[in-house]
Structures are given as C-alpha cells and as structure tokens.
Design an enzyme around this catalytic site. Sequence first.
Site, PDB file in Angstrom:
ATOM      1  CD  GLU A 152      -2.522   0.903   2.812  1.00  0.00           C
ATOM      2  OE1 GLU A 152      -3.918   1.390   2.427  1.00  0.00           O
ATOM      3  OE2 GLU A 152      -2.972  -0.017   2.907  1.00  0.00           O
ATOM      4  CD  GLU A 246      -8.580   1.358   5.044  1.00  0.00           C
ATOM      5  OE1 GLU A 246      -7.937   1.047   5.460  1.00  0.00           O
ATOM      6  OE2 GLU A 246      -7.848   2.606   3.746  1.00  0.00           O
TER       7      GLU A 246
END
Length: 291
Positions: A152, A246
């Site tokens: 990420e 998210e």
Amino acid sequence: MKYGIYNAYWTREWSSDYKYYIQKVKQLGFDILEISCAALQSDYTEDKQLLELKKCAEENGVILTAGYGPTKEQNICSPDPEVVKRAMQFFTNLIPKLHLMDIKILGGGLYSYWPLDMALPMDKEADTERAIQNMRVLAKVAEEYDVTLGMEVLNRYEGYMLNTCEEALRFVDAVGSTHVKVMLDTFHMNIEEDNMAAAIRMAGDKLGHLHLGEQNRLVPGKGTMPWAEIGQALRDIDYQGAAVMEPFVMSGGTIGKEIKVWRDLVPDADEERLDRDAKGALEFVRHVFER
C-alpha cells in the site's frame, strides 16, 4: 471489478463480529468484506474459528479480503535483526491462515510498520533495501499459499518508504514476484500524487488492490474526489480486482486514535445512517466506474 467495504467503518476497534458484518455487507449489496488481521491475533486464533468465517462468507456469497498495518515489532525493514526475525515469523504464520480462509489478498504497509512514529530514526534507502530482501522471502510463502501481498502506497504522515505509485512500482519490480503487487488508496493518493488517474494508469496490471475513500475518509460520493477520472483510469487498465471502501468516520477507540479521527465526520451517526451511506456510496461508485 468487485466492490467491498472494510468492517472497521462500523466499529471503533479493529476486531469485531465478522460473521455479523459478512451478513450486513451482503444485505447492502457488496461483494467483499475486508477484515483486519489484528483480529487474527486476538479473537480469531483457532483454525476452527477461521473455517467458520470462511463458511459464513461462502454461504452468503461474500468474498473476504484482509488488511493490516504491522506493528513496530512486526517491521520487516527494521535494522534490528531480532525485530526482523519476529516480523518474518509473524507473516509466515499469518499467510497460511489467510489461505485457510480462502483470502487471496492481504494489503497494507506490509514492508514497514504502522502507524508511523516520527520520533524514530528513518533511513529510507537502507530500510527499503532490507524490506525488498525480506519481502522476496515472504513472496515465496505467498506464492505457495496463493495470497497476493499488496504494497500500500501511504501518505507522508503515515509512511516514509512508498509515498507514490512510482515508488511502489520500483519496489514491486525489485521484489520480482507475481504475488507482490501495488496497492493504491484514493485518500493517500489525494495527498501525494500529481494526478490520481495517471498514477492508476502507471500501475497498470501491477495494481493488485484498491481502496476508495474521500479526501477526509468519508464514503465515496460525499467529497471532492475526481471519481469519474478515477473510474475512466480503471477502465483503461481493465482493472478486475477488488475496489474496497475504507471510510473512517467515527472518533474514539483504537481506530480513532490510530487513524487520527478527532471528530465525528458523520454527526449523530447510528448504524442505520452508516448503512444508508454505505449503500448509497456503493450505488455511486458502480454508476461512475461502470459507465
């Protein structure tokens, strides 16, 4: 493309009743529930429990994905050999558990630790080289169990190693595994990338996982993100992976502290309101991404 949401949207702690949220996201129309691996160290430690979650997901037609921010003691790029040893053991134990649950993707700042402690020393070049070497070892485990590791890209306040897609691509290329890919997150991209759509196109077929959120971490459609441009870029690269929301909208608890949510972004939000916003966001991104 499959659409999902992180269970932490509804909670203030990383661990929760995953069966409940599997059923919830199914009712809301999502394809995927993303869970935190933090719970696999506390509440879901037995194979029997993991298999029960897998069965619940299968019965509801929901795909499970996993996210995690390694602690300082699980940092594979640490200059301390003992820390690296513990970190490698942690991931070596974790990946088979994910395989047992039929989880195909683990995303996060797996190459370092999270949340970033600005008071600690950082040697980006040396730390990156250690991370690459150790990720090559973990990649072999990931390949064996068919779990893709998503690197990420984090903003400068949460990570120092991979802040842009370009840096992540160099890292992934250096590791050289089919099971280590780039993971992008629109919240982080909004801070670091000159052009989010261009970054997505740059990632191309090495984009292994995608997180969606507004500039302040509300659900998609509630802010100023260029969703039409993002959707076009995803179509341009024929992205067929997971697009997981998210959002973090509640203060308090471990999540609020670690994510740095100091106010409730959705005032007086009850579960019904959060459900309604999530469902509306799902309809929004499907409309924008699938034109």
